[in-house]
Write an enzyme that holds these catalytic residues in place. Sequence first.
Site, mmCIF file in Angstrom:
data_model
loop_
_atom_site.group_PDB
_atom_site.id
_atom_site.type_symbol
_atom_site.label_atom_id
_atom_site.label_comp_id
_atom_site.label_asym_id
_atom_site.label_seq_id
_atom_site.Cartn_x
_atom_site.Cartn_y
_atom_site.Cartn_z
ATOM 1 C CG ASP A 135 -0.182 22.327 -16.876
ATOM 2 O OD1 ASP A 135 0.914 21.881 -17.281
ATOM 3 O OD2 ASP A 135 -0.377 22.642 -15.688
ATOM 4 C CB VAL A 136 2.677 19.365 -20.989
ATOM 5 C CG1 VAL A 136 2.514 20.019 -22.349
ATOM 6 C CG2 VAL A 136 3.752 20.056 -20.158
ATOM 7 C CB THR A 196 14.287 32.436 -27.129
ATOM 8 O OG1 THR A 196 14.925 32.483 -25.842
ATOM 9 C CG2 THR A 196 14.615 31.115 -27.821
ATOM 10 C CE1 TYR A 214 14.879 24.423 -18.727
ATOM 11 C CE2 TYR A 214 17.281 24.503 -18.776
ATOM 12 C CZ TYR A 214 16.066 24.519 -19.424
ATOM 13 O OH TYR A 214 16.033 24.624 -20.803
ATOM 14 C CB VAL A 243 18.314 29.472 -28.577
ATOM 15 C CG1 VAL A 243 17.523 29.810 -29.838
ATOM 16 C CG2 VAL A 243 18.881 28.055 -28.661
ATOM 17 C CE LYS A 266 14.265 21.427 -20.624
ATOM 18 N NZ LYS A 266 13.228 21.164 -21.649
#
Length: 259
Positions: free
Chosen positions: A59-60, A186, A151, A184, A155
Amino acid sequence: MTQQVALITGAGRGIGLAAARRFLQEGWRVALLDIEPALLEGAMARLAQPEATLALCCDVADVVGLVAAVRRAHAHFGRLDALVNNAGIAVFKPMLETTPAEWARVLAVNLTGPFLAVQAAAPLMAEGGGGAVVNITSISGLRASTLRIAYGTSKAGLAHLTKQQAVELASLGIRVNAVAPGPVDTAMAKAVHTPEIRRDYHDTIPLDRYGLESELAEAIFFLCSDRASYITGQVIAVDGGFEATGIGLPTLRAARRNL
């Protein structure tokens, strides 16, 4: 030992996995870090290059685990030349419905994670003469939008963190840039973007399509390569022109077609 090494977070799927594949195509070795063991196992199986890859489950936002993972990658490959901070999460809720816990978790992963990763990686890069960092921010960090209070803010913070890191690490021979993806194609986008949402995006993207994971990977690799040796402190939108459009584009397009 002479082959360059990249560490990519959030590498189990999507843009992170595409970036790992791109580095491998250029003869780099790659440490893939992800919080999901099953995704990581699947990514390693698809890449099928065990001698050139290393799986790291972490987990970062966990400073102890992240520092250990970065050091393990360096010890395993004997060097570290590039770090791609791609891991990220999102909570799509109105601002007044977003809980403090959700806010804190999104910022911990999307903003604190890259801060911690660079702190851990930079001294190791410096030992080898320098390197490159690419932070994956988002078009949502450049343009405000609905349901993205945590979010988008995380960012936007990451975009500025990129500049701070670039200024402070230049003396160590480390360049730091960011890639800001637009829409994108994804697996996540395919799951949550309804036909109506996709139509809205197409209306405001001059290139009139979603980006491909491989196109993001190309920009990431370029910024880590020697071809970008004089580029640092930049946030590059890879978005088909989405960020540049402003408002009124669908009307202007229609008017142009009628000329």
